[in-house]
Design a protein around this motif. Structure first.
Motif, PDB file in Angstrom:
ATOM      1  N   ILE A   1      69.585  78.615  20.021  1.00  0.00           N
ATOM      2  CA  ILE A   1      67.825  78.390  19.298  1.00  0.00           C
ATOM      3  C   ILE A   1      67.588  79.597  20.065  1.00  0.00           C
ATOM      4  N   ALA A   2      67.086  80.209  18.869  1.00  0.00           N
ATOM      5  CA  ALA A   2      66.092  82.074  19.183  1.00  0.00           C
ATOM      6  C   ALA A   2      64.980  82.036  19.071  1.00  0.00           C
ATOM      7  N   ALA A   3      64.513  82.939  19.698  1.00  0.00           N
ATOM      8  CA  ALA A   3      62.836  82.668  20.642  1.00  0.00           C
ATOM      9  C   ALA A   3      62.306  83.983  20.366  1.00  0.00           C
ATOM     10  N   LYS A   4      61.468  84.115  20.431  1.00  0.00           N
ATOM     11  CA  LYS A   4      60.705  85.210  20.760  1.00  0.00           C
ATOM     12  C   LYS A   4      60.515  85.798  22.356  1.00  0.00           C
ATOM     13  N   ASP A   5      60.646  84.704  22.819  1.00  0.00           N
ATOM     14  CA  ASP A   5      60.524  85.151  25.000  1.00  0.00           C
ATOM     15  C   ASP A   5      60.797  83.607  24.913  1.00  0.00           C
ATOM     16  N   VAL A   6      61.870  83.985  26.730  1.00  0.00           N
ATOM     17  CA  VAL A   6      61.619  83.044  26.988  1.00  0.00           C
ATOM     18  C   VAL A   6      61.898  83.499  28.688  1.00  0.00           C
ATOM     19  N   ILE A   7      61.125  82.099  28.830  1.00  0.00           N
ATOM     20  CA  ILE A   7      60.763  82.079  30.555  1.00  0.00           C
ATOM     21  C   ILE A   7      62.207  81.496  31.508  1.00  0.00           C
ATOM     22  N   ILE A   8      62.128  82.308  33.193  1.00  0.00           N
ATOM     23  CA  ILE A   8      63.639  80.971  33.570  1.00  0.00           C
ATOM     24  C   ILE A   8      62.646  80.603  34.889  1.00  0.00           C
ATOM     25  N   ALA A   9      62.466  79.327  34.821  1.00  0.00           N
ATOM     26  CA  ALA A   9      62.005  78.354  35.698  1.00  0.00           C
ATOM     27  C   ALA A   9      62.829  77.301  36.163  1.00  0.00           C
ATOM     28  N   THR A  10      64.051  77.974  36.987  1.00  0.00           N
ATOM     29  CA  THR A  10      65.123  77.331  37.514  1.00  0.00           C
ATOM     30  C   THR A  10      64.647  76.837  39.127  1.00  0.00           C
ATOM     31  N   ASN A  11      64.530  77.522  39.550  1.00  0.00           N
ATOM     32  CA  ASN A  11      63.825  77.977  41.803  1.00  0.00           C
ATOM     33  C   ASN A  11      65.120  77.761  42.673  1.00  0.00           C
ATOM     34  N   GLY A  12      65.011  76.875  42.706  1.00  0.00           N
ATOM     35  CA  GLY A  12      65.726  76.371  43.827  1.00  0.00           C
ATOM     36  C   GLY A  12      67.750  76.023  42.948  1.00  0.00           C
ATOM     37  N   TYR A  13      67.661  75.448  41.657  1.00  0.00           N
ATOM     38  CA  TYR A  13      68.999  75.849  41.195  1.00  0.00           C
ATOM     39  C   TYR A  13      69.515  76.782  39.711  1.00  0.00           C
TER      40      TYR A  13
ATOM     41  N   VAL B   1      61.618  73.468  25.795  1.00  0.00           N
ATOM     42  CA  VAL B   1      62.138  73.762  27.643  1.00  0.00           C
ATOM     43  C   VAL B   1      63.303  72.676  27.866  1.00  0.00           C
ATOM     44  N   LEU B   2      63.556  73.636  27.946  1.00  0.00           N
ATOM     45  CA  LEU B   2      65.690  73.202  28.224  1.00  0.00           C
ATOM     46  C   LEU B   2      66.102  72.467  28.791  1.00  0.00           C
ATOM     47  N   GLU B   3      66.631  71.201  29.365  1.00  0.00           N
ATOM     48  CA  GLU B   3      67.047  71.052  30.716  1.00  0.00           C
ATOM     49  C   GLU B   3      68.557  70.516  30.685  1.00  0.00           C
ATOM     50  N   ARG B   4      69.664  71.159  32.229  1.00  0.00           N
ATOM     51  CA  ARG B   4      70.848  71.116  31.952  1.00  0.00           C
ATOM     52  C   ARG B   4      70.992  69.503  32.540  1.00  0.00           C
ATOM     53  N   GLY B   5      69.644  68.272  32.946  1.00  0.00           N
ATOM     54  CA  GLY B   5      70.070  67.214  32.985  1.00  0.00           C
ATOM     55  C   GLY B   5      68.993  66.650  32.462  1.00  0.00           C
ATOM     56  N   VAL B   6      68.658  65.309  32.451  1.00  0.00           N
ATOM     57  CA  VAL B   6      67.639  64.422  32.209  1.00  0.00           C
ATOM     58  C   VAL B   6      66.095  65.228  32.952  1.00  0.00           C
ATOM     59  N   PRO B   7      65.310  65.596  32.325  1.00  0.00           N
ATOM     60  CA  PRO B   7      63.948  65.870  32.739  1.00  0.00           C
ATOM     61  C   PRO B   7      63.792  65.845  33.682  1.00  0.00           C
TER      62      PRO B   7
ATOM     63  N   LEU C   1      67.964  69.794  19.402  1.00  0.00           N
ATOM     64  CA  LEU C   1      67.432  70.906  19.911  1.00  0.00           C
ATOM     65  C   LEU C   1      67.159  71.812  18.737  1.00  0.00           C
ATOM     66  N   PRO C   2      65.845  72.407  18.216  1.00  0.00           N
ATOM     67  CA  PRO C   2      65.421  72.435  16.998  1.00  0.00           C
ATOM     68  C   PRO C   2      65.975  73.624  17.197  1.00  0.00           C
ATOM     69  N   LYS C   3      66.228  74.407  16.052  1.00  0.00           N
ATOM     70  CA  LYS C   3      67.050  75.928  15.442  1.00  0.00           C
ATOM     71  C   LYS C   3      65.858  77.614  15.926  1.00  0.00           C
ATOM     72  N   GLU C   4      64.646  76.601  16.224  1.00  0.00           N
ATOM     73  CA  GLU C   4      64.290  78.363  17.082  1.00  0.00           C
ATOM     74  C   GLU C   4      62.470  77.776  17.518  1.00  0.00           C
ATOM     75  N   ALA C   5      61.843  78.745  17.700  1.00  0.00           N
ATOM     76  CA  ALA C   5      60.470  78.464  18.559  1.00  0.00           C
ATOM     77  C   ALA C   5      60.011  79.841  19.057  1.00  0.00           C
ATOM     78  N   ASP C   6      58.460  80.181  19.352  1.00  0.00           N
ATOM     79  CA  ASP C   6      58.227  81.413  20.159  1.00  0.00           C
ATOM     80  C   ASP C   6      58.190  80.873  21.300  1.00  0.00           C
ATOM     81  N   VAL C   7      58.575  80.590  21.958  1.00  0.00           N
ATOM     82  CA  VAL C   7      59.263  80.551  23.792  1.00  0.00           C
ATOM     83  C   VAL C   7      59.785  79.573  23.673  1.00  0.00           C
ATOM     84  N   VAL C   8      61.161  79.868  24.626  1.00  0.00           N
ATOM     85  CA  VAL C   8      61.260  78.887  25.653  1.00  0.00           C
ATOM     86  C   VAL C   8      62.064  79.193  26.615  1.00  0.00           C
ATOM     87  N   ILE C   9      61.674  77.985  27.497  1.00  0.00           N
ATOM     88  CA  ILE C   9      61.700  78.061  28.738  1.00  0.00           C
ATOM     89  C   ILE C   9      62.947  76.883  29.605  1.00  0.00           C
TER      90      ILE C   9
END
Length: 459
Positions: free
Chosen positions: A258-270, A85-91, A54-62
């Motif tokens: 991880i620190a980020a300038k912005d975050v996108i939530i893309a989890t839909n049915g999960y 991009v973060l995923e709770r299980g395997v991508p 896991l990187p320590k920072e990014a412009d955007v975490v998804i």
């Protein structure tokens, strides 16, 4: 019988009998019958198991590695942003590699006249025309990124379960052409053998511009392009908390923060309780699919003479298609919540529907059964935007997520960048919460059962 034939017969005798469509439909199930409880699509595109650092920072975490998250990541990377991009299980574990691989124009889950009643003619036209652009967008993305995923503009046949459904569809197709320029044609029952080898329907409609895709290979292709562009997709890294200050967001995961300038939530049915503002606006609905073994080509050609994607007009509908490059049927519908997803009984209703439509597949083996979660919104419209905390999001595809997720992921990335091309007809739609959200989640099986009763009683 020679020695080789004797050996082959002995091996066959030791193998457990196959679970057939007919056997599954009639409940002739024993523990010795083999069924693979994972998506058929994973055979050609296995899910990666390794967890990246896991990187320590990014412009955007998804948060979420489905089509929404990967599409957003690719757009951001192509515009010079660093992305994790973060995923709770395997991508790709979730619905993006668990769907039926059917791609429509993203049209709303309403007839055109009903959508006009709800939204007004001008907004309805804008939403429907943008739905067409969703389909064109995924077509262009696959071509420009050179993703080998069996994308084909095969067309869709939607079968009328009752005569009155046919007439209603005909009127709706006329309205869809008039308001959004969508091409279609009707196929009466007397001619439906040109589209489907079944006599249980009363004709249907064809949308020739709709498409099919191998969702596993499409997801894997997006993952490769992200890696090549310097992005990171990190598995086993569920977002456990998001804390914001004036300048940055800090996302806590089991692998660290991880620190980020912005975050996108893309989890839909999960979507879970990570962002309460979003969780109360999404109800997860279970979906299930089965895949058959290979079918003789002569039979498959008779059942699906145009090799399109298919669906029907019931409230609790089913959908099906041939697997790309193989003589298999992929058949999907709602999940049976009374049986666990690792039990053949969870897929019995799908086999019953398949057998009702195609009696000749009785002896065909069933090889795979799997489930997934669809994200439903209260108004049955997908939404994208920004929360009060400043998190960007794109969720709520209501069962038509391949084109919508890809398109919305791209658009929310462009909105984050402040680009005018990110504007959509969905931007100004209010995003309503579910009244009594907990009750709504528990009520899903009850509502589905009631809809099945209505379908069966022709109401």
């Amino acid at each position: 019988m020679d020695v080789d034939e004797t050996r082959q017969a002995a091996i066959a005798a030791e193998e457990p009998p196959a679970l057939t469509v007919g056997g599954l439909a009639r409940g002739r199930i024993t523990s010795s019958l083999g069924l693979t409880y994972r998506p058929y699509w994973w055979e050609a595109a296995p899910r990666p198991q390794a967890t990246a650092a896991l990187p320590k920072e990014a412009d955007v975490v998804i948060v979420g590695s489905g089509f929404t998250g990967l599409s957003a990541a690719l757009a951001l990377l192509r515009n010079g942003r660093s992305v994790v991009v973060l995923e709770r299980g395997v991508p790709g574990f979730g619905a993006s590699t668990r769907n039926g691989g059917q791609i429509g124009s993203g049209n709303q889950k309403f007839r055109v006249k009903r959508l006009i009643e709800l939204r007004g003619r001008r907004k309805a036209e804008a939403l429907l025309r943008e739905g067409v652009r969703m389909l064109d967008h995924i077509d262009e993305l696959v071509r420009t990124e050179k993703i080998d995923c069996h994308f084909v503009r095969c067309g869709r046949f939607r079968a009328a379960v009752r005569p009155e459904h046919y007439e209603a569809m005909a009127r709706d197709m006329q309205d869809l052409r008039a308001i959004a320029g969508v091409e279609s044609f009707m196929v009466p029952r007397a001619e439906q053998a040109t589209e489907i080898g079944s006599d249980v329907f009363h004709g249907g409609s064809v949308l020739p511009g709709d498409a099919s895709i191998h969702p596993g290979l499409y997801h894997a292709g997006l993952m490769r392009r992200i890696a090549e562009a310097g992005g990171h997709v990190v598995g086993n890294a569920a977002a456990e908390a998001i804390v914001s200050d004036a300048a940055t967001f800090t996302v806590k995961t089991p692998l660290g923060v991880i620190a980020a300038k912005d975050v996108i939530i893309a989890t839909n049915g999960y979507t879970d309780g990570l962002v309460p503002e979003l969780s109360r606006r999404i109800v997860p609905v279970g979906s299930a699919l089965i895949a058959t073994g290979e079918i003789p080509q002569s039979l498959l050609s008779r059942l699906l003479p145009r090799n399109r994607v298919y669906g029907n007009t019931n409230r609790v509908f089913y959908y099906f298609r041939a697997a790309p490059g193989e003589r298999r049927l992929i058949w999907g519908g709602r999940r049976d919540r009374l049986a666990p997803p690792t039990s053949p009984r969870a897929y019995r209703h799908l086999a019953r529907d398949m057998l009702r439509v195609f009696p000749d597949v009785d002896a065909v083996p069933v090889t795979h059964g799997w489930d997934g979660m669809i994200g439903y919104t209260y108004d049955e419209v997908p939404h994208l935007g920004r929360t009060a905390q400043g998190l960007h999001y794109a969720i709520g595809y209501c069962g038509t997520g391949v084109s919508r997720a890809t398109y919305f992921g791209n658009k929310i990335a462009l909105q984050l960048l402040g680009r005018s091309e990110g504007r959509t007809a969905f931007d100004d739609l209010a995003f309503p919460s579910f009244p009594a959200h907990g009750v709504a989640k528990r009520a899903v099986p009850v509502v589905e059962t009631w809809y099945r009763v209505l379908d069966a009683t022709k109401r």
